[in-house]
Design a protein around this motif. Structure first.
Motif, PDB file in Angstrom:
ATOM      1  N   ALA A  34     -38.924 -26.225 -71.992  1.00 28.89           N
ATOM      2  CA  ALA A  34     -38.417 -26.961 -70.834  1.00 28.89           C
ATOM      3  C   ALA A  34     -37.603 -25.989 -69.984  1.00 28.89           C
ATOM      4  CB  ALA A  34     -37.539 -28.126 -71.271  1.00 28.89           C
ATOM      5  N   LYS A  35     -37.438 -26.325 -68.735  1.00 29.41           N
ATOM      6  CA  LYS A  35     -36.688 -25.449 -67.830  1.00 29.41           C
ATOM      7  C   LYS A  35     -35.285 -25.196 -68.389  1.00 29.41           C
ATOM      8  CE  LYS A  35     -35.417 -24.882 -63.041  1.00 29.41           C
ATOM      9  NZ  LYS A  35     -35.442 -25.449 -61.698  1.00 29.41           N
ATOM     10  N   GLY A  36     -34.890 -23.922 -68.437  1.00 25.26           N
ATOM     11  CA  GLY A  36     -33.585 -23.553 -68.939  1.00 25.26           C
ATOM     12  C   GLY A  36     -33.519 -23.305 -70.433  1.00 25.26           C
ATOM     13  N   TRP A  37     -34.605 -23.516 -71.136  1.00 27.25           N
ATOM     14  CA  TRP A  37     -34.612 -23.346 -72.598  1.00 27.25           C
ATOM     15  C   TRP A  37     -35.599 -22.270 -73.045  1.00 27.25           C
ATOM     16  CZ3 TRP A  37     -32.633 -26.984 -76.519  1.00 27.25           C
ATOM     17  CH2 TRP A  37     -31.688 -27.862 -75.992  1.00 27.25           C
ATOM     18  N   SER A  38     -36.084 -21.462 -72.154  1.00 29.93           N
ATOM     19  CA  SER A  38     -37.124 -20.494 -72.523  1.00 29.93           C
ATOM     20  C   SER A  38     -36.578 -19.235 -73.174  1.00 29.93           C
ATOM     21  CB  SER A  38     -37.938 -20.115 -71.286  1.00 29.93           C
ATOM     22  OG  SER A  38     -37.112 -19.477 -70.327  1.00 29.93           O
ATOM     23  N   ASN A  39     -35.258 -19.091 -73.273  1.00 29.51           N
ATOM     24  CA  ASN A  39     -34.704 -17.877 -73.871  1.00 29.51           C
ATOM     25  C   ASN A  39     -34.336 -18.063 -75.339  1.00 29.51           C
ATOM     26  OD1 ASN A  39     -32.430 -19.450 -73.719  1.00 29.51           O
ATOM     27  ND2 ASN A  39     -31.157 -17.912 -72.739  1.00 29.51           N
ATOM     28  N   TYR A  40     -34.824 -19.121 -75.980  1.00 28.14           N
ATOM     29  CA  TYR A  40     -34.667 -19.399 -77.411  1.00 28.14           C
ATOM     30  C   TYR A  40     -33.308 -19.953 -77.791  1.00 28.14           C
ATOM     31  CZ  TYR A  40     -38.764 -16.511 -77.159  1.00 28.14           C
ATOM     32  OH  TYR A  40     -39.970 -16.001 -76.784  1.00 28.14           O
ATOM     33  N   LYS A  41     -32.286 -19.776 -76.960  1.00 30.17           N
ATOM     34  CA  LYS A  41     -30.958 -20.320 -77.273  1.00 30.17           C
ATOM     35  C   LYS A  41     -30.907 -21.794 -76.896  1.00 30.17           C
ATOM     36  CE  LYS A  41     -28.224 -16.150 -76.669  1.00 30.17           C
ATOM     37  NZ  LYS A  41     -27.015 -15.590 -76.045  1.00 30.17           N
ATOM     38  N   THR A  42     -30.048 -22.513 -77.581  1.00 30.36           N
ATOM     39  CA  THR A  42     -29.793 -23.912 -77.247  1.00 30.36           C
ATOM     40  C   THR A  42     -28.303 -24.034 -76.905  1.00 30.36           C
ATOM     41  OG1 THR A  42     -29.162 -24.594 -79.476  1.00 30.36           O
ATOM     42  CG2 THR A  42     -31.530 -24.613 -78.966  1.00 30.36           C
ATOM     43  N   PRO A  43     -27.875 -25.175 -76.402  1.00 30.58           N
ATOM     44  CA  PRO A  43     -26.452 -25.344 -76.129  1.00 30.58           C
ATOM     45  C   PRO A  43     -25.573 -25.269 -77.380  1.00 30.58           C
ATOM     46  CG  PRO A  43     -27.718 -26.971 -74.921  1.00 30.58           C
ATOM     47  CD  PRO A  43     -28.666 -26.281 -75.861  1.00 30.58           C
ATOM     48  N   LEU A  44     -26.161 -25.407 -78.559  1.00 26.41           N
ATOM     49  CA  LEU A  44     -25.408 -25.306 -79.809  1.00 26.41           C
ATOM     50  C   LEU A  44     -25.402 -23.858 -80.288  1.00 26.41           C
ATOM     51  CD1 LEU A  44     -26.890 -28.422 -81.605  1.00 26.41           C
ATOM     52  CD2 LEU A  44     -24.695 -28.255 -80.450  1.00 26.41           C
ATOM     53  N   GLN A  45     -24.229 -23.263 -80.379  1.00 21.57           N
ATOM     54  CA  GLN A  45     -24.130 -21.875 -80.801  1.00 21.57           C
ATOM     55  C   GLN A  45     -24.779 -21.677 -82.166  1.00 21.57           C
ATOM     56  OE1 GLN A  45     -20.176 -20.260 -80.763  1.00 21.57           O
ATOM     57  NE2 GLN A  45     -20.782 -18.419 -81.842  1.00 21.57           N
ATOM     58  N   GLY A  46     -25.639 -20.663 -82.250  1.00 22.98           N
ATOM     59  CA  GLY A  46     -26.303 -20.346 -83.503  1.00 22.98           C
ATOM     60  C   GLY A  46     -27.580 -21.118 -83.770  1.00 22.98           C
ATOM     61  N   LEU A  47     -27.974 -21.998 -82.845  1.00 19.58           N
ATOM     62  CA  LEU A  47     -29.222 -22.746 -83.005  1.00 19.58           C
ATOM     63  C   LEU A  47     -30.239 -22.205 -82.015  1.00 19.58           C
ATOM     64  CD1 LEU A  47     -30.777 -25.073 -84.364  1.00 19.58           C
ATOM     65  CD2 LEU A  47     -29.943 -26.544 -82.520  1.00 19.58           C
ATOM     66  N   TYR A  48     -31.350 -21.722 -82.521  1.00 21.26           N
ATOM     67  CA  TYR A  48     -32.372 -21.085 -81.701  1.00 21.26           C
ATOM     68  C   TYR A  48     -33.701 -21.811 -81.872  1.00 21.26           C
ATOM     69  CZ  TYR A  48     -28.904 -17.403 -81.709  1.00 21.26           C
ATOM     70  OH  TYR A  48     -27.735 -16.706 -81.576  1.00 21.26           O
ATOM     71  N   LEU A  49     -34.501 -21.817 -80.825  1.00 24.00           N
ATOM     72  CA  LEU A  49     -35.842 -22.407 -80.879  1.00 24.00           C
ATOM     73  C   LEU A  49     -36.819 -21.331 -81.308  1.00 24.00           C
ATOM     74  CD1 LEU A  49     -35.827 -24.342 -77.484  1.00 24.00           C
ATOM     75  CD2 LEU A  49     -35.457 -25.260 -79.770  1.00 24.00           C
ATOM     76  N   CYS A  50     -37.623 -21.624 -82.322  1.00 17.90           N
ATOM     77  CA  CYS A  50     -38.541 -20.592 -82.798  1.00 17.90           C
ATOM     78  C   CYS A  50     -39.906 -21.149 -83.210  1.00 17.90           C
ATOM     79  CB  CYS A  50     -37.926 -19.824 -83.955  1.00 17.90           C
ATOM     80  SG  CYS A  50     -37.529 -20.832 -85.384  1.00 17.90           S
ATOM     81  N   GLY A  51     -40.188 -22.367 -82.862  1.00 20.18           N
ATOM     82  CA  GLY A  51     -41.462 -22.968 -83.251  1.00 20.18           C
ATOM     83  C   GLY A  51     -42.548 -22.799 -82.210  1.00 20.18           C
ATOM     84  N   SER A  52     -43.650 -23.439 -82.435  1.00 23.62           N
ATOM     85  CA  SER A  52     -44.791 -23.349 -81.525  1.00 23.62           C
ATOM     86  C   SER A  52     -44.482 -23.858 -80.127  1.00 23.62           C
ATOM     87  CB  SER A  52     -45.976 -24.145 -82.080  1.00 23.62           C
ATOM     88  OG  SER A  52     -46.481 -23.531 -83.223  1.00 23.62           O
ATOM     89  N   GLY A  53     -43.465 -24.694 -80.005  1.00 20.31           N
ATOM     90  CA  GLY A  53     -43.110 -25.220 -78.697  1.00 20.31           C
ATOM     91  C   GLY A  53     -42.344 -24.239 -77.833  1.00 20.31           C
ATOM     92  N   ALA A  54     -41.903 -23.128 -78.408  1.00 26.62           N
ATOM     93  CA  ALA A  54     -41.144 -22.133 -77.653  1.00 26.62           C
ATOM     94  C   ALA A  54     -42.091 -21.110 -77.016  1.00 26.62           C
ATOM     95  CB  ALA A  54     -40.152 -21.432 -78.571  1.00 26.62           C
ATOM     96  N   HIS A  55     -41.613 -20.437 -75.990  1.00 30.47           N
ATOM     97  CA  HIS A  55     -42.397 -19.401 -75.312  1.00 30.47           C
ATOM     98  C   HIS A  55     -42.636 -18.249 -76.279  1.00 30.47           C
ATOM     99  CE1 HIS A  55     -43.809 -16.825 -72.109  1.00 30.47           C
ATOM    100  NE2 HIS A  55     -42.978 -15.889 -72.531  1.00 30.47           N
ATOM    101  N   PRO A  56     -43.758 -17.636 -76.385  1.00 30.70           N
ATOM    102  CA  PRO A  56     -44.950 -17.778 -75.580  1.00 30.70           C
ATOM    103  C   PRO A  56     -45.964 -18.759 -76.128  1.00 30.70           C
ATOM    104  CG  PRO A  56     -45.176 -15.820 -76.907  1.00 30.70           C
ATOM    105  CD  PRO A  56     -43.839 -16.437 -77.242  1.00 30.70           C
ATOM    106  N   GLY A  57     -45.559 -19.648 -76.978  1.00 25.27           N
ATOM    107  CA  GLY A  57     -46.481 -20.654 -77.498  1.00 25.27           C
ATOM    108  C   GLY A  57     -46.794 -20.425 -78.961  1.00 25.27           C
ATOM    109  N   GLY A  58     -47.669 -21.246 -79.450  1.00 26.23           N
ATOM    110  CA  GLY A  58     -47.931 -21.238 -80.888  1.00 26.23           C
ATOM    111  C   GLY A  58     -49.081 -20.379 -81.309  1.00 26.23           C
ATOM    112  N   GLY A  59     -49.856 -20.923 -82.193  1.00 27.99           N
ATOM    113  CA  GLY A  59     -50.915 -20.151 -82.804  1.00 27.99           C
ATOM    114  C   GLY A  59     -50.384 -19.496 -84.065  1.00 27.99           C
TER     115      GLY A  59
END
Length: 80
Positions: A34-59
């Motif tokens: 989603a817009k503003g969330w493509s850099n893997y960080k979330t508003p919660l310190q120490g919580l990062y997005l790393c699944g297929s839904g994150a850029h550059p996608g899954g596979g």
């Protein structure tokens, strides 16, 4: 072979999409997941997005996990 409805019904995969959302033009690059969330960080310190839904996608490439791990290590180094 399982169809998307089968994947949703059998294993609970929302929409039956293995990439945690369609990879259309509206959800690529800086807009994934989603817009503003493509850099893997979330508003919660120490919580990062790393699944297929994150850029550059899954596979099976694992790039979102690698990128998030590198960012997490960088953040740890900056805090110490």
């Amino acid at each position: 072979m399982l169809t998307p409805p089968d994947l949703e019904r059998v294993i609970g995969l929302t929409g039956g999409n293995i990439f945690h959302g369609a990879m259309g033009l509206d959800s690529l690059f800086l807009m994934r997941p989603a817009k503003g969330w493509s850099n893997y960080k979330t508003p919660l310190q120490g919580l990062y997005l790393c699944g297929s839904g994150a850029h550059p996608g899954g596979g099976v490439m694992g790039a979102p996990g690698r990128n998030a791990a590198r960012l997490a290590l960088q953040d740890i180094r900056e805090r110490t």
